[in-house]
Design an enzyme around this catalytic site. Sequence first.
Site, PDB file in Angstrom:
ATOM      1  N   THR A 121      11.028 -29.043  28.759  1.00 54.31           N
ATOM      2  CA  THR A 121      11.278 -27.785  29.475  1.00 54.31           C
ATOM      3  C   THR A 121      11.521 -28.159  30.921  1.00 54.31           C
ATOM      4  O   THR A 121      11.212 -29.274  31.325  1.00 54.31           O
ATOM      5  CB  THR A 121      10.045 -26.866  29.354  1.00 54.31           C
ATOM      6  N   ARG A 161      12.761 -17.961  17.128  1.00 52.52           N
ATOM      7  CA  ARG A 161      11.447 -18.325  17.692  1.00 52.52           C
ATOM      8  C   ARG A 161      11.498 -18.231  19.218  1.00 52.52           C
ATOM      9  O   ARG A 161      12.417 -18.734  19.860  1.00 52.52           O
ATOM     10  CB  ARG A 161      11.074 -19.733  17.263  1.00 52.52           C
ATOM     11  N   VAL A 162      10.487 -17.618  19.804  1.00 52.38           N
ATOM     12  CA  VAL A 162      10.379 -17.524  21.256  1.00 52.38           C
ATOM     13  C   VAL A 162       9.074 -18.184  21.667  1.00 52.38           C
ATOM     14  O   VAL A 162       8.029 -17.936  21.064  1.00 52.38           O
ATOM     15  CB  VAL A 162      10.412 -16.046  21.713  1.00 52.38           C
ATOM     16  N   GLY A 163       9.141 -19.031  22.687  1.00 54.42           N
ATOM     17  CA  GLY A 163       7.950 -19.728  23.147  1.00 54.42           C
ATOM     18  C   GLY A 163       7.284 -19.026  24.316  1.00 54.42           C
ATOM     19  O   GLY A 163       7.509 -17.836  24.581  1.00 54.42           O
ATOM     20  N   GLY A 210       4.870 -27.359  27.299  1.00 57.54           N
ATOM     21  CA  GLY A 210       4.040 -27.873  26.218  1.00 57.54           C
ATOM     22  C   GLY A 210       4.265 -27.076  24.947  1.00 57.54           C
ATOM     23  O   GLY A 210       5.272 -26.374  24.819  1.00 57.54           O
ATOM     24  N   GLY A 270       4.338 -24.265  23.064  1.00 58.62           N
ATOM     25  CA  GLY A 270       4.319 -22.900  23.568  1.00 58.62           C
ATOM     26  C   GLY A 270       3.371 -21.965  22.848  1.00 58.62           C
ATOM     27  O   GLY A 270       2.786 -21.063  23.460  1.00 58.62           O
TER      28      GLY A 270
END
Length: 290
Positions: A159, A187-189, A210, A212
């Site tokens: 990231t 997928r959303v972190g 990291g 998420g």
Amino acid sequence: MNRPWAIAIHGGAGVHADRDYSRAEAFLYDLVRDGADRLKAGMTALDVVQALCEAMEDSGLFVAGRGSAPNTAGFIELDAALMEGHTRRAGSVCALKGFESPIAAARAVMERTDHVLMTAQGAERLALEAGLKTIDDPETWRTQPDGFLKRDLDTGHGTVGAVALDIQGHLAAATSTGGVYGKRAGRVGDTPLIGCGTWADDQVAVSCTGWGEAFIRTAAAHDFAARIRYGNQSLEAAGQGVLDAVASLGGDGGLIAIDRSGRIHMPFNTDGMKRAACAHDQDAIVGSVG
Ligand code: ASP
């Protein structure tokens, strides 16, 4: 009297001791010095964190923007958020497709709408309205020589993020990501979720990296700020507390934080974290492994 300023950036937690990160380190070192020059010249913390994130997205060196990898369905979905501390204004996008700079799209959400988080066609329409650059050739994004698939396959995540204190005394944070390796479509972190991967208030600015899911389940970025606001904890104690909570859920990663006096803290519980920092009272530093 010279007013304090500070800048810290990261290119993701999770490195390998046997890898050569000299290119990423050289890039981060130059970039953090560029950020320092911008702050010294009076640019706002918000503009600086956005500009530095855009540069990292565009570099292809990190798992964000150009360096991102496709999800298991074969396409790239990007998450990003930014937040301005003294106004608590925030903007974020998740699962964004087809645009070069998700952090610029997050800024458009903040500036052009009454919303905080936008997704899907609505976010894409807004990014178009804002005149943001589309990805002309998605294939080149998938075959970057330094791209995620080759470089970070076994690292699992990466990231980019930036936090800054400007000479007006204002804080801001920004984070942008291609997400974790092997993520499912949709997928959303933690990155675009305000208070999880990204947070700024009048006391501290935080950007996390990291696994998420653990950062979401611990509301990590806001927990860090709350430990300082309500618990009077030091940056060090707050960082330890947050990463211990993340680890207790089986997660790993790190964060970068700056407080209102310009103190910088960059803890991680992985083998390393690509990072750099500079402040009114500190020369530029850079590190990756350990
Ligand atoms: N936190 C990001 C996510 O879970 C990935 C990372 O920081 O490496 O999407």
